[in-house]
Scaffold this motif. Structure first.
Motif, PDB file in Angstrom:
ATOM      1  N   ASP A  57       0.831  -1.211   0.000  1.00 51.58           N
ATOM      2  CA  ASP A  57       0.000   0.000   0.000  1.00 51.58           C
ATOM      3  C   ASP A  57       0.865   1.261   0.000  1.00 51.58           C
ATOM      4  O   ASP A  57       0.565   2.234  -0.703  1.00 51.58           O
ATOM      5  CB  ASP A  57      -0.914   0.000   1.220  1.00 51.58           C
ATOM      6  N   ALA A  58       1.939   1.241   0.782  1.00 58.67           N
ATOM      7  CA  ALA A  58       2.844   2.398   0.800  1.00 58.67           C
ATOM      8  C   ALA A  58       3.495   2.590  -0.561  1.00 58.67           C
ATOM      9  O   ALA A  58       3.676   3.727  -1.029  1.00 58.67           O
ATOM     10  CB  ALA A  58       3.898   2.217   1.883  1.00 58.67           C
ATOM     11  N   LEU A  59       3.822   1.489  -1.208  1.00 58.27           N
ATOM     12  CA  LEU A  59       4.445   1.573  -2.527  1.00 58.27           C
ATOM     13  C   LEU A  59       3.493   2.195  -3.540  1.00 58.27           C
ATOM     14  O   LEU A  59       3.909   2.968  -4.412  1.00 58.27           O
ATOM     15  CB  LEU A  59       4.865   0.177  -2.979  1.00 58.27           C
ATOM     16  N   ALA A  60       2.209   1.865  -3.428  1.00 56.54           N
ATOM     17  CA  ALA A  60       1.228   2.407  -4.367  1.00 56.54           C
ATOM     18  C   ALA A  60       1.177   3.930  -4.321  1.00 56.54           C
ATOM     19  O   ALA A  60       0.828   4.574  -5.317  1.00 56.54           O
ATOM     20  CB  ALA A  60      -0.155   1.827  -4.073  1.00 56.54           C
ATOM     21  N   GLY A  64       7.280   8.124  -7.302  1.00 53.60           N
ATOM     22  CA  GLY A  64       8.043   7.677  -8.463  1.00 53.60           C
ATOM     23  C   GLY A  64       7.720   6.262  -8.891  1.00 53.60           C
ATOM     24  O   GLY A  64       8.543   5.609  -9.538  1.00 53.60           O
ATOM     25  N   LEU A  65       6.517   5.784  -8.558  1.00 56.20           N
ATOM     26  CA  LEU A  65       6.157   4.390  -8.849  1.00 56.20           C
ATOM     27  C   LEU A  65       6.361   4.047 -10.319  1.00 56.20           C
ATOM     28  O   LEU A  65       6.836   2.949 -10.648  1.00 56.20           O
ATOM     29  CB  LEU A  65       4.696   4.146  -8.453  1.00 56.20           C
ATOM     30  N   ALA A  66       6.036   4.951 -11.197  1.00 51.02           N
ATOM     31  CA  ALA A  66       6.109   4.672 -12.633  1.00 51.02           C
ATOM     32  C   ALA A  66       7.537   4.470 -13.126  1.00 51.02           C
ATOM     33  O   ALA A  66       7.736   4.045 -14.266  1.00 51.02           O
ATOM     34  CB  ALA A  66       5.455   5.807 -13.417  1.00 51.02           C
ATOM     35  N   ASP A  67       8.518   4.759 -12.284  1.00 49.94           N
ATOM     36  CA  ASP A  67       9.916   4.625 -12.695  1.00 49.94           C
ATOM     37  C   ASP A  67      10.650   3.492 -11.979  1.00 49.94           C
ATOM     38  O   ASP A  67      11.846   3.279 -12.236  1.00 49.94           O
ATOM     39  CB  ASP A  67      10.668   5.930 -12.434  1.00 49.94           C
ATOM     40  N   LEU A  68       9.951   2.772 -11.099  1.00 49.11           N
ATOM     41  CA  LEU A  68      10.624   1.742 -10.303  1.00 49.11           C
ATOM     42  C   LEU A  68      10.770   0.455 -11.109  1.00 49.11           C
ATOM     43  O   LEU A  68       9.776  -0.104 -11.583  1.00 49.11           O
ATOM     44  CB  LEU A  68       9.868   1.480  -9.013  1.00 49.11           C
ATOM     45  N   PRO A  69      11.978  -0.073 -11.265  1.00 52.23           N
ATOM     46  CA  PRO A  69      12.185  -1.253 -12.113  1.00 52.23           C
ATOM     47  C   PRO A  69      11.571  -2.533 -11.568  1.00 52.23           C
ATOM     48  O   PRO A  69      11.260  -3.439 -12.335  1.00 52.23           O
ATOM     49  CB  PRO A  69      13.710  -1.369 -12.189  1.00 52.23           C
ATOM     50  N   ALA A 106      21.511  -4.973   0.759  1.00 52.45           N
ATOM     51  CA  ALA A 106      20.938  -5.658  -0.403  1.00 52.45           C
ATOM     52  C   ALA A 106      19.413  -5.605  -0.370  1.00 52.45           C
ATOM     53  O   ALA A 106      18.760  -5.394  -1.402  1.00 52.45           O
ATOM     54  CB  ALA A 106      21.425  -7.104  -0.451  1.00 52.45           C
ATOM     55  N   VAL A 107      18.823  -5.796   0.808  1.00 52.76           N
ATOM     56  CA  VAL A 107      17.367  -5.694   0.950  1.00 52.76           C
ATOM     57  C   VAL A 107      16.914  -4.262   0.688  1.00 52.76           C
ATOM     58  O   VAL A 107      15.901  -4.015   0.012  1.00 52.76           O
ATOM     59  CB  VAL A 107      16.926  -6.168   2.347  1.00 52.76           C
ATOM     60  N   ARG A 108      17.670  -3.308   1.223  1.00 52.10           N
ATOM     61  CA  ARG A 108      17.310  -1.901   1.014  1.00 52.10           C
ATOM     62  C   ARG A 108      17.279  -1.558  -0.472  1.00 52.10           C
ATOM     63  O   ARG A 108      16.382  -0.853  -0.953  1.00 52.10           O
ATOM     64  CB  ARG A 108      18.303  -0.989   1.737  1.00 52.10           C
ATOM     65  N   ARG A 109      18.233  -2.074  -1.227  1.00 57.57           N
ATOM     66  CA  ARG A 109      18.283  -1.783  -2.659  1.00 57.57           C
ATOM     67  C   ARG A 109      17.103  -2.405  -3.390  1.00 57.57           C
ATOM     68  O   ARG A 109      16.547  -1.799  -4.322  1.00 57.57           O
ATOM     69  CB  ARG A 109      19.605  -2.266  -3.247  1.00 57.57           C
ATOM     70  N   LEU A 110      16.720  -3.609  -3.013  1.00 64.24           N
ATOM     71  CA  LEU A 110      15.555  -4.228  -3.638  1.00 64.24           C
ATOM     72  C   LEU A 110      14.292  -3.426  -3.340  1.00 64.24           C
ATOM     73  O   LEU A 110      13.464  -3.192  -4.229  1.00 64.24           O
ATOM     74  CB  LEU A 110      15.400  -5.671  -3.167  1.00 64.24           C
ATOM     75  N   ARG A 111      14.135  -3.025  -2.085  1.00 62.33           N
ATOM     76  CA  ARG A 111      12.958  -2.213  -1.742  1.00 62.33           C
ATOM     77  C   ARG A 111      12.993  -0.882  -2.492  1.00 62.33           C
ATOM     78  O   ARG A 111      11.951  -0.402  -2.967  1.00 62.33           O
ATOM     79  CB  ARG A 111      12.922  -1.962  -0.243  1.00 62.33           C
ATOM     80  N   ALA A 112      14.165  -0.268  -2.613  1.00 60.69           N
ATOM     81  CA  ALA A 112      14.269   1.006  -3.313  1.00 60.69           C
ATOM     82  C   ALA A 112      13.893   0.865  -4.788  1.00 60.69           C
ATOM     83  O   ALA A 112      13.412   1.822  -5.407  1.00 60.69           O
ATOM     84  CB  ALA A 112      15.684   1.562  -3.188  1.00 60.69           C
ATOM     85  N   ALA A 113      14.081  -0.337  -5.345  1.00 62.51           N
ATOM     86  CA  ALA A 113      13.694  -0.589  -6.724  1.00 62.51           C
ATOM     87  C   ALA A 113      12.219  -0.929  -6.867  1.00 62.51           C
ATOM     88  O   ALA A 113      11.729  -1.114  -7.991  1.00 62.51           O
ATOM     89  CB  ALA A 113      14.540  -1.722  -7.299  1.00 62.51           C
ATOM     90  N   GLY A 114      11.493  -1.023  -5.721  1.00 61.36           N
ATOM     91  CA  GLY A 114      10.059  -1.276  -5.762  1.00 61.36           C
ATOM     92  C   GLY A 114       9.625  -2.653  -5.332  1.00 61.36           C
ATOM     93  O   GLY A 114       8.425  -2.958  -5.330  1.00 61.36           O
ATOM     94  N   ALA A 115      10.561  -3.519  -4.943  1.00 65.55           N
ATOM     95  CA  ALA A 115      10.191  -4.867  -4.529  1.00 65.55           C
ATOM     96  C   ALA A 115       9.536  -4.865  -3.150  1.00 65.55           C
ATOM     97  O   ALA A 115       9.783  -3.980  -2.331  1.00 65.55           O
ATOM     98  CB  ALA A 115      11.432  -5.762  -4.507  1.00 65.55           C
TER      99      ALA A 115
END
Length: 451
Positions: A57-60, A64-69, A106-115
């Motif tokens: 829900d926070a991600l939604a 910058g959601l439209a740019d997250l890989p 490593a987890v932080r980077r995945l979350r930053a990419a939108g995972a």
């Protein structure tokens, strides 16, 4: 498969970016599949449930959601990597139970990419062995439940192969990404030293242990690797190295006296023929593995475990783990750990890799062991079993070079074959290119038919 389970990470992220589906719906579908089917697989130590839905829900609402890989992509995380608010149990009741204060980088980077992290996956105690079982029970191979999912990233591989998440974060110190990838019919990348944040223990098994991704397609593996490496925009089209590569195919075991199964050797040769058909220059050639290689990797494997065990309650460790750590304390007193075997191995291999860009080998020497309580068996039985089915992976942890496991057909009993691709430092994109070419030439079933 139903809903958004069974989709690739690339497909999910594109749909979320376009607004075709919400991150909550994607995550909810995967959580429901875990709820229904993980009792048959035992991939997860902890399913994050409401926490994952709240993160979705926070991600939604992310501007910058439209740019997250990796927008909205569910990810499973191996339980030796810190996830904020959860203990890193490392497969052991003897490990500290205090929750991690922050995510591992490593987890932080995945979350930053939108995972979105949906759960923590099972490992053998202290990630020592190539099968995943212990006090938590047995993690089973979704392709053949009577077989182990491999290890030590067995829970992560089982989660991806079962369709519980399209990606998983794993770690590899002696083959712990490539072994379960090969066992479960996935792609698994062990990046080269320094390409992805490590930090998996006091000394990362003397520099042999690194984090890396598991996936069902080469495109997904590239997305995950680029997010973890923090390099080029993971959403950008891939620009793999152009032109034919010089590929050596070797079916000779790096450990003297360990036989290689006929089917595994054939899978490597067949993969070489496919790559030759794609325009590469392929020949049979064997790396000059040094006679001291088994002793050097054994010393670091056991001494690294001894360092990890120092933070645990020894009375609660399994007997095989205590024995492994005791051997490591002895190894630490020998010249084996005072010798720079990484530099020696790289120097020995340099002429071979001057003539070849990539090495192709079988990923394993034989099928993954049966799904049984290996944690209750003796240290010697575990050591011999691991050595016999997985002699091809440890050399590249010692060298610190990137290596990748790729599916390569199936046995008559449904278990997959797999090959290993190896390149010198910085060669991850080369390996990903070859994995994509093998995928195109010989597609594999992406997930196990559990439904």
């Amino acid at each position: 498969m139903s809903g958004w389970t069974g989709r690739t990470a690339a497909d999910i992220a594109e749909a979320v970016r376009r607004g075709e589906v919400t991150p909550r719906q994607v995550v909810a579908d995967h959580l429901e599949r875990i709820r229904r089917l993980d009792g048959r697989v035992n991939a997860f130590r902890a399913v994050l449930g409401e926490e994952a839905l709240a993160a979705a829900d926070a991600l939604a609402a992310h501007p910058g959601l439209a740019d997250l890989p990796l927008a909205g992509v569910p990810v499973a995380v191996k339980d030796n990597v810190a996830v904020a608010g959860h203990a890193v149990r490392n497969g052991s009741a003897a490990s500290p139970a205090a929750p991690a204060a922050a995510d591992h980088e490593a987890v932080r980077r995945l979350r930053a990419a939108g995972a979105v992290v949906v759960g923590l996956t099972h490992v053998p105690e202290l990630c020592v062995f190539g099968t995943t079982d212990g006090d938590h029970g047995i993690t089973r191979n979704p392709r053949r439940p009577d077989r182990s999912a491999g290890g030590s990233s067995g829970g992560s591989a089982a989660a991806v192969a079962a369709g519980f998440a399209p990606l998983a974060l794993a770690a590899d110190g002696m083959g712990s990404i490539r072994i379960p990838a090969a066992a479960c019919g996935l792609l698994g990348l062990k990046p080269g030293q320094g390409a992805v944040p490590a930090g998996l223990g006091p000394n990362d098994w003397y520099g042999m242990a690194v984090n890396g991704p598991l996936a069902t397609t080469a495109a997904d593996l590239r997305l995950a690797f680029r997010a973890l490496a923090g390099g080029p925009d993971p959403a950008a089209p891939a620009a793999p190295p152009a032109g034919p590569l010089r590929i050596a195919v070797s079916t000779r075991s790096p450990f003297p006296g360990v036989p290689v199964g006929r089917g595994w050797a054939a899978a490597a040769r067949d993969s070489g023929r496919l790559l030759a058909g794609a325009g590469h220059r392929v020949e049979a050639a064997h790396p000059p593995y040094p006679a001291w290689l088994p002793a050097a990797v054994l010393a670091r494997w056991t001494a690294g475990t001894a360092a990890d065990a120092a933070a645990c309650d020894p009375a609660r460790l399994a007997p095989r783990t205590r024995r492994h750590a005791a051997v490591g304390r002895l190894a630490a007193r020998t010249p084996l750990l005072r010798t720079d075997h990484r530099a020696l191995l790289r120097e020995r291999l340099r002429p071979f890799f001057d003539r070849h860009d990539v090495l192709l080998t079988p990923a394993l020497a034989g099928p993954v062991p049966a799904a049984r309580a290996w944690s209750r068996r003796g240290w010697t039985a575990n050591l011999l079993t691991n050595t016999r089915f997985s002699p091809f992976t440890p050399a590249w942890n010692l060298a610190g070079w990137p290596a990748l496991a790729v599916p390569a057909g199936s046995r008559a009993d449904g278990l997959p074959y797999a090959v290993q691709l190896v390149a010198p430092p910085g060669g991850e994109e080369v390996l990903l290119r070859l994995a994509a070419e093998l995928e195109e030439a010989r597609p594999w079933p992406r997930t196990a038919p559990l439904d």
